[in-house]
Design an enzyme around this catalytic site. Structure first.
Site, mmCIF file in Angstrom:
data_model
loop_
_atom_site.group_PDB
_atom_site.id
_atom_site.type_symbol
_atom_site.label_atom_id
_atom_site.label_comp_id
_atom_site.label_asym_id
_atom_site.label_seq_id
_atom_site.Cartn_x
_atom_site.Cartn_y
_atom_site.Cartn_z
ATOM 1 N N CYS A 97 0.802 -1.225 0.000
ATOM 2 C CA CYS A 97 0.000 0.000 0.000
ATOM 3 C C CYS A 97 0.841 1.284 0.000
ATOM 4 O O CYS A 97 1.420 1.618 -1.028
ATOM 5 C CB CYS A 97 -0.984 -0.052 1.167
ATOM 6 S SG CYS A 97 -2.336 1.115 0.963
ATOM 7 N N HIS A 197 -3.248 -5.475 2.816
ATOM 8 C CA HIS A 197 -2.790 -5.590 4.199
ATOM 9 C C HIS A 197 -3.329 -6.903 4.748
ATOM 10 O O HIS A 197 -3.959 -7.680 4.056
ATOM 11 C CB HIS A 197 -3.396 -4.453 5.035
ATOM 12 C CG HIS A 197 -2.920 -3.084 4.688
ATOM 13 N ND1 HIS A 197 -1.688 -2.610 5.043
ATOM 14 C CD2 HIS A 197 -3.533 -2.063 4.035
ATOM 15 C CE1 HIS A 197 -1.561 -1.350 4.649
ATOM 16 N NE2 HIS A 197 -2.667 -0.995 4.019
HETATM 17 N N1 GLN Z 1 -1.838 6.897 2.554
HETATM 18 C C1 GLN Z 1 -2.025 6.033 1.419
HETATM 19 C C2 GLN Z 1 -3.430 6.116 0.868
HETATM 20 O O1 GLN Z 1 -4.331 6.486 1.568
HETATM 21 C C3 GLN Z 1 -1.656 4.606 1.795
HETATM 22 C C4 GLN Z 1 -2.548 3.988 2.840
HETATM 23 C C5 GLN Z 1 -2.112 2.639 3.327
HETATM 24 O O2 GLN Z 1 -0.931 2.305 3.342
HETATM 25 N N2 GLN Z 1 -3.078 1.860 3.779
HETATM 26 O O3 GLN Z 1 -3.637 5.775 -0.280
#
Ligand code: GLN
Length: 260
Positions: A97, A197
């Site tokens: 992510c 995740h």
């Molecule tokens: N901040 C990034 C987004 O919102 C990644 C979020 C994350 O790693 N879950 O796209």
């Protein structure tokens, strides 16, 4: 497999770690230990030098936009070039992510900050004003790790792939890279970016072994890995799939109920 050592680099562990991402490192360590493979884990963070020859496998987890801004400056300095070199030389890598986004060309947050990436992946990410949140199932098309992947996504970023990389798989349920083109994640050489995740690897052991094998092949001549008893991991995978079946049934009923 006694006598083998895997050198694992966990990048920015205290900044880039949400939804149990560090469980991926634990899964990699355990799956190696069960086979008698020694794992040396190094944790590198802001300001630490990175020598591309020192590691076989890299891991970077997800993070909020705020943490990504801190990491962005550091990774786009020397660490980025070292990471690109290591991957060119055959190192394996898993990024989740927010980590995945920073390894691409750029991330334009939904509040308008432009975070330059390291360009390891030919992808660009633009934040939207809604978040993609929920369980995800993916048909993984990665050679040697084909099958279903399960995980959980929460991101505002919409990622589009360029011709220099290919998707990790096709979305069965959830949003994946951008909620539009049906792709999830990306692959370049032995490096993977994904929105999943979870932790991802404990319940997707095929992908964990794909990474371990590619990482070990950087320095050892290996055909494959001895199989493990994955009954617990497969039960976890099935449990995640049944949640997704429940979610998709609810979604289906909601769509029908709304008269569309
Ligand atoms: N901040 C990034 C987004 O919102 C990644 C979020 C994350 O790693 N879950 O796209």
């Amino acid at each position: 497999m006694k006598g083998l050592t895997l050198r694992l680099c966990h990048l920015y562990p205290e900044l880039m770690n949400i939804y149990g991402d560090r469980g991926n490192v634990i899964a990699l360590e355990r799956r190696c230990a069960w086979r008698g493979i020694r794992v040396e884990v190094s944790r590198l963070t802001l300001g630490d030098p990175l020598d591309p020859g020192d590691f076989d496998l890299f891991f970077i987890g997800g993070g909020q936009d705020r943490e990504q801004m801190l990491v962005c400056e550091d990774i786009s300095a020397e660490k980025g070039a070292a990471l690109r070199q290591a991957v060119e030389e055959g190192a394996a890598l898993l990024s989740i992510c927010g980590g995945y986004q920073l390894l691409g060309r750029s991330f334009l947050t939904w509040t308008g900050e432009l975070l330059p990436g390291i360009g390891l992946f030919d992808v660009e990410t633009v934040g939207g004003d809604t978040r993609f949140i929920g369980n995800v199932a993916v048909r993984c098309t990665l050679e040697g790790a084909e099958g279903t992947l399960v995980g959980f996504e929460n991101h505002s970023g919409r990622t589009r792939l360029g011709p220099g990389c290919r998707p990790l798989g096709q979305v069965i349920f959830g949003h994946g890279n951008n909620g539009e083109d049906g792709t999830e994640g990306c692959v370049y050489r032995n490096a993977i970016g994904t929105y999943l995740h979870g932790s991802l690897l404990p319940k997707n052991p095929r992908l964990a072994d794909w990474l371990i094998l590619r990482a070990l092949r950087r320095r050892h001549d290996l055909e494959g890995l001895p199989p493990l008893d994955d009954s617990l991991e497969e039960a976890a995978h099935r449990a995640a799939l049944s949640l997704i079946r429940r979610d998709s049934g609810l979604l289906w009923r909601a769509i029908r109920g709304s008269g569309r």
